[in-house]
Scaffold this motif. Sequence first.
Motif, PDB file in Angstrom:
ATOM      1  N   UNK A  80       0.819  -0.876  -0.147  1.00  0.00           N
ATOM      2  CA  UNK A  80      -0.005  -0.416  -0.287  1.00  0.00           C
ATOM      3  C   UNK A  80       0.705   1.432  -0.178  1.00  0.00           C
ATOM      4  N   UNK A  81       1.980   0.899  -0.056  1.00  0.00           N
ATOM      5  CA  UNK A  81       3.160   2.675   0.131  1.00  0.00           C
ATOM      6  C   UNK A  81       2.858   2.646  -0.940  1.00  0.00           C
ATOM      7  N   UNK A  82       3.458   4.020  -0.862  1.00  0.00           N
ATOM      8  CA  UNK A  82       3.622   4.543  -3.092  1.00  0.00           C
ATOM      9  C   UNK A  82       5.287   3.597  -3.014  1.00  0.00           C
ATOM     10  N   UNK A  83       5.659   3.836  -4.513  1.00  0.00           N
ATOM     11  CA  UNK A  83       7.414   3.226  -4.378  1.00  0.00           C
ATOM     12  C   UNK A  83       7.944   4.159  -4.644  1.00  0.00           C
ATOM     13  N   UNK A  84       8.575   4.714  -4.347  1.00  0.00           N
ATOM     14  CA  UNK A  84       9.810   5.642  -3.567  1.00  0.00           C
ATOM     15  C   UNK A  84       9.788   5.681  -2.285  1.00  0.00           C
ATOM     16  N   UNK A  85       9.228   5.035  -1.664  1.00  0.00           N
ATOM     17  CA  UNK A  85       8.705   5.633   0.081  1.00  0.00           C
ATOM     18  C   UNK A  85      10.153   5.292   0.626  1.00  0.00           C
ATOM     19  N   UNK A  86      10.189   5.964   1.559  1.00  0.00           N
ATOM     20  CA  UNK A  86      11.696   5.482   2.668  1.00  0.00           C
ATOM     21  C   UNK A  86      10.788   5.186   3.680  1.00  0.00           C
ATOM     22  N   UNK A  87      11.424   3.906   4.330  1.00  0.00           N
ATOM     23  CA  UNK A  87      10.561   3.092   5.506  1.00  0.00           C
ATOM     24  C   UNK A  87      11.483   2.723   6.255  1.00  0.00           C
TER      25      UNK A  87
END
Length: 337
Positions: A57-64
């Motif tokens: 569900x996170x957007x591509x490119x997110x910092x996790x």
Amino acid sequence: MTTTTTAGTFRAYSRHIALGDTVIAYSSPKTITYITVTADGEFCNSYGGFPHSSMIGKEWGSKMPSKTGKGFIYLLYPTPELWTLSLPHRTQILYQPDISFVTALLDLRPGVKMIEAGTGSGSFSHSIARTIAPTGHLYTFEFSRDRYEKANLEFSEHGLGDIITIQHRDVCVDGFDMSDMVDAIFLDLPAPWDALGAAKRAFKRKKVGRICCFSPCMEQVLKTCTALKELGFVEIQMYEVLLRPYDVRKVQKRSFPKLGDAKKGNAGAEKKRKAAEAVSDSDVPGGEKTSGEDHTTTLHVPLNEELITSKPQAEVRGHTSYLTFATLLPQELPVRR
Ligand SMILES: C[S@@+](CC[C@H](N)C(=O)[O-])C[C@H]1O[C@@H](n2cnc3c(N)ncnc32)[C@H](O)[C@@H]1O
């Protein structure tokens, strides 16, 4: 949000990460790996764990951030370029400088039908699949059963099954079993000359064909050129692709005493250094006198000023082999109406 992809993310673009996607986990330029997102999986590195369920569900490119909060990764979309930097190495592979050059000189574009042997780790195949899609086709051949099976699975998991057909075959012994079918051929084999006769038969008879052989040794290049000439190929040219990337970084600029000061002795130099510091403390741009001292413009450079510098990288993934290109002219003239 929990969704599943059916086509694999290399072909079917989406905004958010879903169950089953291949995610490129980017920690640093030298630490790039891939993850296949599962319901209960966890990616771990020295900074802690990164549960797959939190990626969905996170957007591509997110910092996790990791569970410990001590580090983070970027969740990147699986492009062929990033796949080349993160794939499981089963063999030597082609990197982007060579792949781009081959793509240009073989005139690869959507709709092209081409042959590749051997498949190896599939680095070249992933880039080519994107270039020739959606109407082109890559026929790739691999004689190691283990590598054939692993590449076959990867292509289908990555949604490339309709663009790539892989066969388990020794092309130097059994050829390609194809005739009048392809526009381009790429051979990354120890003895490409043994496959050139079969390659010639596979080319479309009424079109110009382009071939490239990728060989690490000059002796192989010589044997390949001789065989290409004997078979009637023309425009035989060999290239070596070298890459020189630069790192750009900020450094602290320092002021130094003038050469003459050192000769006059420490007392004079020390006086001027103090004067320069006084200038830098008050942040006065260089050039003007600020006291009765005889200091020059070189001493007025404010200390701690930042400079942008560039430096070539010490280790470069560039050249791995020589690239021999040739052209096969149409073997039949198209019928004029
Ligand atoms: C260097 S690797 C290819 C790497 C590939 N270009 C890539 O970018 O991942 C060469 C591959 O050719 C395969 N090979 C060697 N001789 C072969 C032959 N006669 N027929 C088919 N495959 C062959 C090897 O098993 C090996 O996997």
